[in-house]
Every structure is written in C-alpha cells, then in structure tokens.
Design an enzyme around this catalytic site. Structure first.
Site, PDB file in Angstrom:
ATOM      1  N   ARG A  65       8.063   5.360  -5.204  1.00 41.79           N
ATOM      2  CA  ARG A  65       7.062   4.290  -5.284  1.00 41.79           C
ATOM      3  C   ARG A  65       7.771   2.988  -5.654  1.00 41.79           C
ATOM      4  O   ARG A  65       8.741   2.988  -6.430  1.00 41.79           O
ATOM      5  CB  ARG A  65       6.044   4.659  -6.372  1.00 41.79           C
ATOM      6  CG  ARG A  65       4.885   3.688  -6.530  1.00 41.79           C
ATOM      7  CD  ARG A  65       3.937   3.730  -5.378  1.00 41.79           C
ATOM      8  NE  ARG A  65       2.636   3.144  -5.703  1.00 41.79           N
ATOM      9  CZ  ARG A  65       1.730   2.856  -4.774  1.00 41.79           C
ATOM     10  NH1 ARG A  65       1.965   3.071  -3.497  1.00 41.79           N
ATOM     11  NH2 ARG A  65       0.555   2.348  -5.126  1.00 41.79           N
ATOM     12  N   THR A 346      -0.888   3.000   5.597  1.00 43.83           N
ATOM     13  CA  THR A 346      -0.082   4.114   5.108  1.00 43.83           C
ATOM     14  C   THR A 346       0.060   5.163   6.215  1.00 43.83           C
ATOM     15  O   THR A 346      -0.580   5.074   7.258  1.00 43.83           O
ATOM     16  CB  THR A 346      -0.744   4.712   3.837  1.00 43.83           C
ATOM     17  OG1 THR A 346      -0.983   3.650   2.929  1.00 43.83           O
ATOM     18  CG2 THR A 346       0.048   5.796   3.186  1.00 43.83           C
ATOM     19  N   ASP A 388      -1.759  -2.840  -5.506  1.00 43.62           N
ATOM     20  CA  ASP A 388      -2.291  -1.568  -6.016  1.00 43.62           C
ATOM     21  C   ASP A 388      -2.372  -1.561  -7.543  1.00 43.62           C
ATOM     22  O   ASP A 388      -2.909  -0.627  -8.131  1.00 43.62           O
ATOM     23  CB  ASP A 388      -1.449  -0.381  -5.518  1.00 43.62           C
ATOM     24  CG  ASP A 388      -1.995   0.177  -4.199  1.00 43.62           C
ATOM     25  OD1 ASP A 388      -3.098  -0.221  -3.788  1.00 43.62           O
ATOM     26  OD2 ASP A 388      -1.308   1.009  -3.579  1.00 43.62           O
ATOM     27  N   SER A 417      -1.298   4.805  -7.217  1.00 43.39           N
ATOM     28  CA  SER A 417      -1.447   5.124  -5.794  1.00 43.39           C
ATOM     29  C   SER A 417      -2.521   6.185  -5.618  1.00 43.39           C
ATOM     30  O   SER A 417      -2.923   6.851  -6.579  1.00 43.39           O
ATOM     31  CB  SER A 417      -0.110   5.649  -5.270  1.00 43.39           C
ATOM     32  OG  SER A 417      -0.261   6.176  -3.971  1.00 43.39           O
ATOM     33  N   SER A 418      -2.970   6.341  -4.379  1.00 40.27           N
ATOM     34  CA  SER A 418      -3.864   7.454  -4.048  1.00 40.27           C
ATOM     35  C   SER A 418      -3.164   8.473  -3.158  1.00 40.27           C
ATOM     36  O   SER A 418      -3.785   9.462  -2.749  1.00 40.27           O
ATOM     37  CB  SER A 418      -5.093   6.927  -3.299  1.00 40.27           C
ATOM     38  OG  SER A 418      -5.840   6.078  -4.122  1.00 40.27           O
ATOM     39  N   GLY A 438      -4.907   5.906   4.245  1.00 42.83           N
ATOM     40  CA  GLY A 438      -6.190   5.204   4.163  1.00 42.83           C
ATOM     41  C   GLY A 438      -6.637   4.928   2.741  1.00 42.83           C
ATOM     42  O   GLY A 438      -7.791   5.207   2.393  1.00 42.83           O
ATOM     43  N   GLY A 439      -5.707   4.399   1.902  1.00 43.65           N
ATOM     44  CA  GLY A 439      -6.087   4.004   0.543  1.00 43.65           C
ATOM     45  C   GLY A 439      -6.768   5.152  -0.191  1.00 43.65           C
ATOM     46  O   GLY A 439      -6.337   6.306  -0.105  1.00 43.65           O
TER      47      GLY A 439
HETATM   48  N1  GLY Z   1      -1.191   1.884  -0.853  1.00 40.52           N
HETATM   49  C1  GLY Z   1      -2.016   2.995  -0.835  1.00 40.52           C
HETATM   50  C2  GLY Z   1      -1.832   3.865  -2.020  1.00 40.52           C
HETATM   51  O1  GLY Z   1      -0.727   4.056  -2.461  1.00 40.52           O
HETATM   52  O2  GLY Z   1      -2.782   4.380  -2.537  1.00 40.52           O
END
Ligand code: GLY
Length: 535
Positions: A65, A346, A388, A417-418, A438-439
């Site tokens: 990350r 993503t 984020d 993050s997700s 997708g977030g």
């Molecule tokens: N940028 C999407 C995530 O990491 O959740």
C-alpha cells in the site's frame, strides 16, 4: 490458471506459467501488464495487496500500500478549515509513495521462479508496441479527459494531438513506460526508489506544489503481515488485514450471516438482499469508526469475533430495515488489536498453479488514472491514494466513505483500503482465490462471491455473474444492479430501503478448483472484457 480484467494481461500470466514460472510469477506478469493495458486502474505508480497461499502451506499478506509522505499533515487537505476534495484527488498532493514495484520485487525474489527482469521485459514489449484499447478503457479515458489534459505528459500519452481521447479499438503506444520498465529490468527497483525515477518525481513535485521527496521514496518498505483468518460454515477464509478494511469486514459480514439460514432464502430473493444488506450496514458503520493503518492506530480484533457478530445479528429484523446509528463496540476493543507488522477502479487478479501456490492480488491507482499525473519522460501514472484517508472527520471521500481519527492523514501512514484479496480453504486445501475492484463495493462483491460459492455451491463464473448489491452504511442507500428487476426492488422498498438501481456494480475475478477437486476453473467478471485461461 489466471483470471484478469484484460486478455493481454491474462496471456502474460499464462506465458509466465508456460515458461516454468509459478503462480507468483504469473501474478507479477499480470500486474506489470495490467499497468500497461489497464493502466487507468493500476500500475507501478500505485499500490497493491497480495494474499498468498504457498505450496508449502504458508499463508502471507504482502502489503504494498502507498504511504503518506513525511511532510503530510492531518490538515493538509483543508483550506480555511474546510476540506477541499479536489486536492486529494488530482495533482501533486494526491499522491502517496507507490508500493507496487517494491511488493513485486519482494514477491519475485522470495517466492517466484523467473527473474523479475524477464517479466518486466515482456510487459515493456506490450507498452512499446501498443495494444488495442478495450471499451472500458476508452470510456474511462473519455470521462477523465479534462483532468488528464491539465498535465502535459499525461495529455501527450492519453490524448490525441487535438485533445480528443483515443477510442476503443485504437492502439495506445506507451514508449516512455516501456523504457521505464526496461530501466527497472536493468537496474532493479532501486531505479524507482533510489534512482532516476525518485529524483524526477521529487523535482516535479517541488515545482508543482507537492510534498513527496526522494527521501520518501528511499524510505518506502513493504509490510509482510499475517492474513486475517476466519471461517464461514466450516470453510476457512484467508483475507487481507488492516490497513485494508477488506478482510475484516468480509469476515464480519459473513460472521453475522452465519446466524441465519441463507441457503433457504435463495440467492435471487428480496429476503436474501435484505438480510445481506443489513449485515453490510453494520460492518460499514464499524469501518468508519475503527479502521485505519494498524501501524498507527489500534484496530480491534473483536470485529471478527463470532460472539460479536451474533450480538449484531440479533438486531436485524427480517421484515424491515433497521437504522444503524453508528459503530458497535467489539469485545476487548482496547486491548486485543491487529498486529502492527510481522485503489469501478482498481483491479483484481487471481492465479494458481499445479504445485499448490495460490495468489489473490488487488492493485490500484485509486480512481481512474489516479492523480492524472505522469512524471514527464517516464510514462508512469501516479496514484491518488491520499484520497483514501479521511481528509476531515465526516467528510466523504471519492467513494462516499466517511472515516474518523483512525484514518486521519499522518506522515508515513497507509490510507485505509477496501481491497479484499481472499483465498478460501476447505479441509486445509485452497479452493478459491477471489477479489474485486470498485472501492467499497470490493468488500460486498467479495462477500457475495463467497456466499454464492459456499451457500449455493456455484462455480466461479456463476458466482460472479449473479446480480450484485451494495450498502456502505453512509450514505443510507442500497445500490442494486438492474438485473434484480422491478419486483425485487419494490419488495426492498417496502422493507424501507432507499434503493438506487445501477446498471452494473464492480468487477471481480476468481480462480477455483475444478469440479472433482482437481484442476482449475477460473472466471473474469462476466460484466467486463477480461478473460481466464489455464494451461
Ligand atoms: N482505492 C481503493 C481502495 O483501496 O479501497
């Protein structure tokens, strides 16, 4: 077996397997090639999470990350006391220190069989010779055109001389990106973190109001973490720990749903959507309160406690939606926390090999084309993962997510993050690698794929094809794909849900074992243009 959103990247993974590489080499080949052919979603200017189940049974979570620059401060996105959302989305301040190159190099050195230079060279060839844009890439390009046009190096690559975007079917050639990959093949990732790329980025940042420095690049380290582990009806779920919220909330939602007979509801019924939605709301309320980088903020392990889930499940009513006022209090919240150490955007890809290595990897620049910044002469697009972070308590980010103290900006910290790269084990053997793009819908897509695999016995393609829905607590909206149809939507509205109908939600990829427990089955998301291929 390899599954990605783009057939050229799937082929690159397959080529790595055919050349004697393992699933880790295949995943690295996919990541590097996706950075070329799906570069609006992910690339070496961004970050990624990789969940690994190695042939010897080891389970690992590699955290590549991005981190906030050393000069980042909690209020860096406020102007006159108010969050200015544009600052964390486009341009210099939006960029975190990229982690993908360091992660790929670590994975290659420690777990791969093929030299990284060979995989970089193969991806460089695709960049230099060009590839035909698919419809999805072309539509993202069209939508992001005004922002890309603000940055001359980005404009030169992604737009035609008259400022119009390249169209589907046209060839995109990325000569500079190819040269950057080749430079890294020759000099190693030091080219990126301690050499010409870090220097060029620092100099660009200095003249464009940024704060990233060469020292930030030199100081970047991946983290090797313990995956988050749990069970659902006896299957073992291995997923990504904080600073992803993905694994924690995939498990929290599954733990809540384990209290109900989901199979009896059928996966196409309004009752199914209602019950899963109620669990999603509870988990996302906890996300907003508790989740952040565990190296900076304590994240309670109790969020994945089965007893806590049962307590939350008791508040769910079958016939109507229940408002969720805020986060719950998981057990031992102050004392039992995740260990500090051991980015439709993503992209997710999955690989597996005959030796027993399984990879689930999700990579991202965050929103389409990240910060839109290409450092001149390098072809490398930089992420906007600073968005984020919770830029100000209660102020939603690009995905409408709200957060609090746990996810405030801090120097060196990783934004929440997700991303949920997940591997399922049954009787100790890997049976599914899955994840999504997708977030925040990453979490809910992953949950749905797992429910459809375990409760409904579906193969990867069927599990990914089933209609999706998503609720993230705030805003209080239930997003459903149009495929659910008017009757289900009407039933959900009757239960009090604020329903928003979307054409389609997300993009998930999966690799699973074959029907008799041997061989593989894989699927790219049937909604997209990707592919799965095996050898
Ligand atoms: N940028 C999407 C995530 O990491 O959740």
């Amino acid at each position: 077996m390899v599954a990605t959103v783009q057939p050229v990247a799937t082929q690159a993974g397959l080529d790595a397997l055919k050349a004697g590489g393992n699933a880790v080499d295949a995943a690295i080949a996919c990541a590097l090639t996706l950075g070329v052919v799906d570069g609006h979603n992910s690339g070496i200017g961004g970050g990624c999470f990789m969940t690994l189940r190695l042939a010897d049974g080891r389970l690992l979570a590699l955290d590549g990350r991005e981190t906030a620059p050393a000069a980042a401060t909690r209020d860096m996105f406020l102007r006159e006391g108010k969050a200015d959302p544009a600052l964390s989305v486009d341009g210099a301040l939006a960029v975190g220190v990229p982690g993908e190159p360091a992660l790929l190099a670590y994975a290659s050195t420690n777990f791969g069989k093929l030299p990284l230079s060979r995989l970089l060279e193969a991806a460089a060839r695709v960049a230099s010779s060009g590839f035909a844009l698919d419809r999805h890439y072309a539509s993202r390009l069209d939508a992001t055109r005004p922002e890309l046009a603000r940055f001359p190096a980005s404009r030169t690559i992604f737009l035609r001389a008259d400022g119009t975007p390249w169209r589907a079917g046209e060839r995109l050639v990325q000569t500079d990106l190819g040269a950057s990959y080749r430079a890294m093949a020759e000099a190693g990732v030091d080219w990126f973190y301690r050499g010409p790329f870090a220097a060029a980025t620092a100099s660009w940042m200095q003249s464009h109001g940024g704060i990233l420095t060469a020292a930030d690049f030199a100081g970047y380290r991946i983290r090797v973490r313990e995956p988050v582990r749990g069970t659902y009806r006896g299957w073992e779920i291995i997923s990504f720990p904080p600073p992803s919220s993905g694994g924690v909330h995939v498990l929290e939602i599954l733990n809540i749903l384990e209290n109900f007979d989901m199979k009896a509801l059928g996966d196409r019924s309004p009752e199914f959507v209602h019950m899963v939605t109620e669990a999603m709301k509870l988990a996302f309320a906890d996300r907003a309160r508790w989740l952040g980088d565990p190296d900076f903020t304590p994240v309670p392990r109790g969020l994945i406690d089965k007893g806590y889930a049962t307590e939350l499940a008791r508040g769910i009513q079958r016939d109507r939606t229940t408002p969720v006022s805020g986060a719950g209090t998981p057990p031992r919240a102050a004392t039992d926390t995740f260990p500090r150490e051991v980015g439709r955007h993503t992209t997710h890809f999955s690989t597996a090999d005959a030796e027993g290595n399984w990879v689930a990897c999700t990579a991202s620049l965050n929103t389409s084309f990240g910060s839109k910044v290409v450092i001149p002469g390098t072809g490398i697009l930089l992420n906007n993962h600073m968005d984020d972070f919770s830029v100000q308590a209660g102020v939603p980010n690009s995905f409408g997510l709200v957060g609090a103290e746990a996810n405030a900006v801090e120097a060196g910290k990783r934004p929440l993050s997700s991303m949920s790269p997940t591997i399922l084990l049954r009787d100790g053997r890997p049976v599914l690698s899955v994840g999504a793009a997708g977030g925040p819908t990453i979490i809910t897509q992953t949950v749905l794929a797992i429910l459809r695999t375990i409760d409904f016995g579906q193969d990867p393609r069927t599990a990914l094809a089933g209609p999706r829905f998503h609720h993230q607590w705030r805003p209080d909206e239930l997003h459903v794909e149009a495929a659910w149809g008017d009757a289900v939507v009407a039933e959900l509205r009757k239960r009090g849900h604020v329903v928003v109908v979307d054409r389609s939600l997300g993009a998930a990829q999966a690799v699973g074992v074959g029907p008799a427990g041997s061989g593989f089955r894989g699927s790219a998301d049937p909604r997209g243009e990707g592919s799965a291929a095996g050898w």
